[in-house]
Structures are given as C-alpha cells and as structure tokens.
Design an enzyme around this catalytic site. Structure first.
Site: not given
Ligand code: ATP
Length: 407
Positions: A256, A260-261, A274, A149
C-alpha cells in the site's frame, strides 16, 4: 611537499569546521540550505563519484553550487591550475579572502545541524513489545484514518510516540500480531519504526515513532509548490526509494505504498509507514480502496497483475512507487482524476498510462514510466531507483575544467 594538516582520518572533533567528510552531495545541499547559513557558507566534502577527491559546496543566495577540487600529482589542490595550494587549509584561506572566479567569496563554515535522534523506544522493548497501555498517555489527536485514530502520545512520561488506536473489528488480532512480529524486526532510517503494541484489549494500540509533519500527501497539498521545488521532490523520492530498497532486500512487500503512507519528520526526513498492514486490515474506504474479488484495493496505486490475479510482489510495489512519484510531482493530486477505478483498470489494459504532468521534467517522468512497465520483471528494482534518484542531479555536475568554474 607540505603535508595537508587536514587529514581525513582525524577524529571529528579535530577536523576543521568546514570539513564534513564523506557526506552526499544532496546532504551537503540540505545542510547549507538551513536558514542558519548565509551566502558564502561552505563546506568541503569527500567526493562520492571520484574517490580520494574533494568537492567544495558553497551557498550562493538560495542555491548551492558544487566545485570539484582537483589534486596535483605532487599532492596539492586546485580549482584552476592558475592557482594551486599545498593544503586544503591554504585553499580555504585564499578563497575566504577573494572569490577569484568562485561564485562568491567563502564566508563562514556551514553550520552543522545535528538532527536529534529520538530516544529509541524499540531498544527498550526488544523482547517485550506488548506493553502496558497505562504507560502510554494520549496527548493530542493528530488525525484519523479508516482504521481508527492517530495520537501524539507520551510513553513512560518521557518518550514522544505516535499511537494508532484501532477501531474494534478492523483486523483479526492474531493476523496483526503475526505481522507485527515481522514489522518490528524491520529497522531502517527511512522506515517508520514500530516500537510496541497493546493488543490485550480493545482498542488495539500500535506505537511507532512520531513524525511531526504528518503525511506526505497533506504536506505536499498544503505546500502546493510554494516552498517545495524539484530538488526537494527528488530528495523525497530518493528517501522513500531507500526505505523500499531495504524492504526489497528483506523480501518484504509493502502492498500500500502511496503518499498517504509516507510520513514527514523534521529537517526534511521522509519515512515509509504502514508496511505490511494492508494484508491484515479489513478495509472500508470506498474512495480509495475499491472492492475487487473479496479484498479491497487502492486501485489507482495497484499494479494490474495485483488487481487481476492478486499477484503482489516487490514489483507491484514498484508500480505504486511510480504513482507516488506522480503524487510528489503534482503536489498530491489524485492520480487519474475524474476516472473510476474500473475505468483505470480498463485503460491500463490498453496500455494507457498517466500522462506527463505539466512542470514534470522528462527525466522524472521517465522514472515513473519505467515503474509502469506492463511486465513486472522489466520494472526497475528499488535499489536501482534509489541510486537513480540520488544521482538525479549528478548528471548536471560538470566538473571544474582547467580554468572554468562550474555549478
Ligand atoms: P489510511 O487509514 O487509509 O491508511 P491514513 O494513512 O491517512 O489513511 P492513518 O495511518 O490512520 O491513516 O493516519 C492518519 C493521520 O495521522 C495521517 O494522515 C497523519 O497525518 C497522522 N499520522 C499517522 N501516523 C503518524 C505518525 N507516526 N506520526 C505523526 N503523525 C502521524
């Protein structure tokens, strides 16, 4: 000759409010488009393309127009030779009283928006990046990914941060620590800064800067073309390319890169997130990351040589950047929709590429196309992509020609 009272080397606080110094054309547009400004808001900046020259940027309704201010050999300034001025102050005085050919009469100087620089936790944690997890309070869940999360958090009761909490078993802590050491040393305004980690017990915490608007993919999908248009889409792409050009200069591979990243902050700031993590995660999202050999890959974003022979390089990142451009221009559509990863791999082998989406200008599609050259060496560098995107609209910038005012 009257000496121009506005000298470029004056300290900021002694410059006229309308003089913004050497800011980019795209930044001038961004500043003028803030809702605090109204038609007629303007600024003068030093021209990027013609050193020593100035440009006037003016807000006309919702559009920013740029004019090159020409210089007289004797030291004056003009837009049209019919009317010349000894100084920029006189120039501004005149056009605030009459438009005389300008799109609008000059109004108020552009409001200077200071983008707040968040207190940078990374300075506090330069030598001490393993921090006590009790110093981090988890406030609100922002989202979840396949590895755990993401929370909005507060560090030491003072600093807003994002905290990724990792599902136990999603990575080998030693691999992660090795990668995190490198990630922490990568610092660039267009890269999400890793601040600190808590790895001594599960769940591992990765603490980074907080980006208020979440992932670019959702941001694009939520907008679906209502407010976001080409200027902003090109700006997003340019900012990501700038972050990637930095990784390129550091010989670092993302592996990657995808919408999404990329994360979205306030005031249209976009940052790459990421990086490097793909190497240490044990992936299990079958929709995006498909099994190929022992590893799993986001097949639709991955270059053919990386899929076939595990040849990841900055050039395979360039391929992914091309797919990211597709996501940007289609407001977050799934690339190759309706096709499986296996079909994509097969079609790419036959020189198939994503077709030009409706509403995608040929100039933008050409950039994607270059990123998908079958020969990695032939793909552009991120440095080149960055400048191409920064200058995207520059080719439209026709300069004031004797008596003609222009966009
Ligand atoms: P994956 O797990 O495949 O990399 P993802 O990149 O969507 O998918 P996470 O990196 O765990 O997964 O992020 C989940 C969600 O949390 C993101 O879609 C974004 O909306 C939010 N998020 C992630 N990092 C940040 C951040 N530094 N600041 C604000 N929101 C964030």
């Amino acid at each position: 000759m009257t000496v121009d009272p506005m000298t470029v080397d004056r300290p900021d606080d002694r410059r006229p409010l309308w003089f913004f110094g050497a800011i980019k054309r795209t930044d001038a547009e961004k500043q003028l488009l803030y809702p605090e400004n109204q038609t007629g808001a303007f600024l003068i900046r030093e021209s990027e393309s013609q050193k020593g020259d100035f440009a006037l940027s003016v807000l006309d309704e919702k559009v920013v127009k740029h004019y090159r201010i020409r210089r007289l050999d004797e030291g004056g300034f003009f837009l049209t030779q019919r009317r010349t001025f000894a100084s920029l102050n006189e120039f501004v005085d005149y056009y605030t009283k009459t438009s005389n050919g300008l799109c609008v009469q000059l109004g108020k100087p552009c409001v200077k928006i200071q983008v707040p620089v968040p207190f940078d936790l990374s300075y506090k944690t330069v030598d001490q990046w393993e921090i006590d997890r009790n110093s981090v309070q988890l406030l609100k869940r922002l989202g979840s990914g396949q590895f755990g999360e993401v929370w909005e958090g507060l560090w030491n009761n003072t600093t807003s941060v994002a905290v990724k909490t990792l599902k136990p078993g999603s990575m080998d802590p030693n691999d992660f620590l090795r990668e995190a050491q490198i990630m922490k040393s990568l610092r660039h305004p267009k890269l999400i800064q890793l601040y600190a980690v808590c790895t001594l017990e599960d769940p591992i915490y990765i603490i980074t800067e907080l980006m208020r608007h979440g992932s670019l993919q959702e941001y694009l999908q939520n907008d679906a073309g209502t407010k976001i248009h080409l200027t902003q889409q090109v700006d997003m792409a340019a900012q990501v390319a700038s972050g990637m050009a930095y990784l390129e200069s550091q010989n670092y591979i993302h592996r990657d890169l995808a919408a999404r990243n990329v994360l979205v902050g306030e005031h249209n700031i976009y940052k790459v997130a990421d990086f490097g993590l793909a190497r240490v995660f044990k992936v299990d999202n079958e929709d995006i990351y498909e099994s190929k050999h022992e590893t799993k890959l986001p097949v639709k974003w991955t270059a053919p040589e990386a899929i076939r022979a595990n040849k990841f390089s900055i050039k395979s990142d360039v391929w992914s950047f091309g797919i990211l451009l597709y996501e940007i221009i289609t407001y977050g559509k799934m690339p190759y929709s309706g096709m499986t990863g296996a079909q994509v791999i097969q079609m790419l082998g036959q020189n198939y590429r994503l077709p030009q989406p409706p509403n995608c200008p040929p100039q933008f599609y050409n950039i994607m196309w270059e990123c998908w050259n079958a020969e990695p060496k032939e793909r552009p560098t991120f440095e080149k992509l960055h400048w191409k995107l920064e200058d995207y609209f520059e080719t439209d910038f026709s300069f004031a020609d004797t008596d003609n005012f222009v966009r």
